[in-house]
Scaffold this active site. Structure first.
Site, PDB file in Angstrom:
ATOM      1  N   ASP A  95       0.832  -1.209   0.000  1.00 10.79           N
ATOM      2  CA  ASP A  95       0.000   0.000   0.000  1.00 10.79           C
ATOM      3  C   ASP A  95       0.863   1.254   0.000  1.00 10.79           C
ATOM      4  OD1 ASP A  95       0.670  -0.915   2.670  1.00 10.79           O
ATOM      5  OD2 ASP A  95      -0.531   0.732   3.445  1.00 10.79           O
ATOM      6  N   GLU A 160      -0.039  -1.149   5.766  1.00 11.47           N
ATOM      7  CA  GLU A 160       1.027  -0.700   6.666  1.00 11.47           C
ATOM      8  C   GLU A 160       0.856   0.761   7.038  1.00 11.47           C
ATOM      9  OE1 GLU A 160       4.728   1.077   8.023  1.00 11.47           O
ATOM     10  OE2 GLU A 160       3.689   1.585   6.185  1.00 11.47           O
TER      11      GLU A 160
HETATM   12 ZN   LIG Z   1       6.598   2.271   4.263  1.00 13.99          ZN
END
Ligand SMILES: [Zn+2]
Length: 468
Positions: A95, A160
């Site tokens: 992401d 994340e």
């Molecule tokens: Zn990162």
């Protein structure tokens, strides 16, 4: 302070990646896999396109490794030829953060433009290059008939940037249930910086060994409100303003943690001038060192829990007393402090029973920090092989990474990628004009490939005896 790299460590020692390799990364950057605070608002079609691209680009990986999906997150298991234990867990995330100023970019952030020198786009550094580099290395190793002696896991999260609750958390739990305990946990964090540390001429690789914690404290005041013509001595806004001021001017104490002492010790040998002499005092006069480090934001973050009032609000009209006021203060917590200690500290310095304190949103404790062992030496040696002439030190990730969810699953944790970045590159991470040079991308791939070669020939990292 600008300085030139010595020619011995010239950036051209690694050959830049060729067009097809650059294009595979660029195609991944064209998938706008922006993470979402609300999982229901995640654009899963972007992740589906990335999935298709990865399967098509890395056929051997997808034929020979076991892939388990956790939503869009990907956990690959590469079984070792020997039935004993796990060599490494290699983390990266698919992401990216959103772009709020696309018109300021040289190329559109999700266009995946490749030119002679760079691969451009959101995620070029953070962190798709690390996803693709690992896959490039495994694909080429498989083509060459290499197999690791002990099992390797690759875990690529999809959230994340929003704390990893749906990606890293279940993947780590799966590994925990499977009884996995690896020699090395490798994730993003430190890089090789050139021209960033004053007084150091050579590029410095910062292999980080842990990370700070994170907490946001909401301060709130509720009042009866009323007409602003008879306000009393303090409104809710005045009370909140005083509380924020108290917190801002009474930061948590300075402290030299063992990992930062180690970092300074390693830098001492390559730092010239008065700063080098100062570092020589780190072990005998730690409070002097922390006071000097506290004068700059970048170094202050290494020696204390930082305090950042980030939001304040309250009141509705100029002639109405506010019934409510609140402020958010973001803390990055040094190992040794804790979320509870931050809350206690806030209450103690504000000393106002009318102010309420709550931890809001995601809070994480600082990670445990592993001592630099053989797996650290291995990563350091590979970094030196990929970028000759560098200095190597340790450090602490100032932000948060997925690796905190895996911290108990490995003997040594290293947050590091062997890319050489300057101030401009560092500012582009989560900023404008993110791009990775072809040379840096080649370094990432070579580093991963050599790591695999190491695990194919050697079971367990050995102490190298290098000057680490
Ligand atoms: Zn990162």
């Amino acid at each position: 302070m600008p300085m030139n790299l010595p020619t011995r460590s010239d950036a051209t020692m690694t050959q830049p990646v060729d067009d097809p390799t650059a294009e595979r990364l660029a195609a991944a950057l064209r998938c706008a896999t922006v993470s979402a605070d609300d999982p229901h608002r995640l654009d899963t079609t972007a992740f589906d396109r990335l999935d298709a691209h990865l399967r098509q680009s890395f056929p051997l990986v997808h034929a020979e490794l076991e892939l388990r999906r956790f939503g869009p997150s990907r956990l690959y298991r590469w079984p070792g030829t020997e039935p004993t234990g796990v060599a490494a867990i290699l983390l990266a995330h698919q992401d990216v953060v959103p772009v709020d100023d696309p018109q300021r970019w040289t190329h559109p952030p999700f266009a995946g433009v490749v030119d002679d020198e760079y691969i451009w786009g959101r995620g070029a550094i953070d962190d798709k290059s690390r996803v693709l580099a690992a896959l490039e290395a495994v694909e080429s190793a498989l083509a060459d008939g290499l197999r690791p002696r002990r099992t390797i896991y690759l875990a690529f999260g999809h959230d994340e940037e929003v704390f990893g609750g749906d990606g890293a958390v279940p993947m780590a739990e799966h590994l925990r249930q499977a009884g996995v305990y690896a020699d090395l946990l490798l994730d993003e964090g430190g890089v090789i910086t050139a021209d960033v540390i004053e007084g150091v001429r050579q590029p410095v690789a910062t292999i980080m060994l842990g990370e700070k914690g994170y907490a946001t404290v909401r301060l709130s005041v509720t009042d009866t409100g009323g007409h602003s013509s008879m306000p009393g001595t303090q409104t809710a806004i005045g009370r909140i303003a005083r509380a924020v001021h108290r917190i801002q001017t009474h930061p948590m104490p300075l402290r030299l943690t063992p990992v930062i002492a180690d970092m300074l010790h390693r830098l001492r040998t390559v730092m010239h001038g008065p700063r080098g002499h100062l570092l020589g005092l780190a072990r005998i006069a730690p409070s002097l060192i922390t006071r000097v480090m506290a004068t700059q934001p970048q170094t202050a973050a290494l020696v204390r829990t930082t305090t950042a009032p980030t939001v304040i609000r309250g009141g509705v009209r100029a002639n109405v007393l506010p019934a409510q006021a609140e402020a958010l203060v973001n803390f990055r917590i040094l190992p040794g402090d804790s979320v509870a200690a931050v809350l206690r500290h806030c209450r103690k310095v504000v000393r106002d029973p009318q102010v309420r304190f709550d931890v809001v949103g995601t809070a994480t404790e600082p990670s445990t920090v592993t001592a630099p062992g053989p797996a650290f030496d291995l990563v350091a040696d590979l970094a030196r092989a990929v970028v000759p002439g560098i200095a190597v030190t340790t450090g602490l990730v100032p932000g948060a990474t997925d690796s905190r969810h895996y911290a108990d699953l490995a003997l040594t944790r290293c947050n590091f990628a062997p890319v050489v970045l300057d101030e401009r590159d560092l500012a582009s991470i989560h900023g404008t004009d993110e791009r990775l040079s072809r040379v840096n991308y080649a370094r990432l791939i070579t580093f991963n490939r050599r790591l695999i070669e190491y695990f194919a020939t050697t079971g367990t990292p050995q102490t190298s005896g290098a000057d680490s």
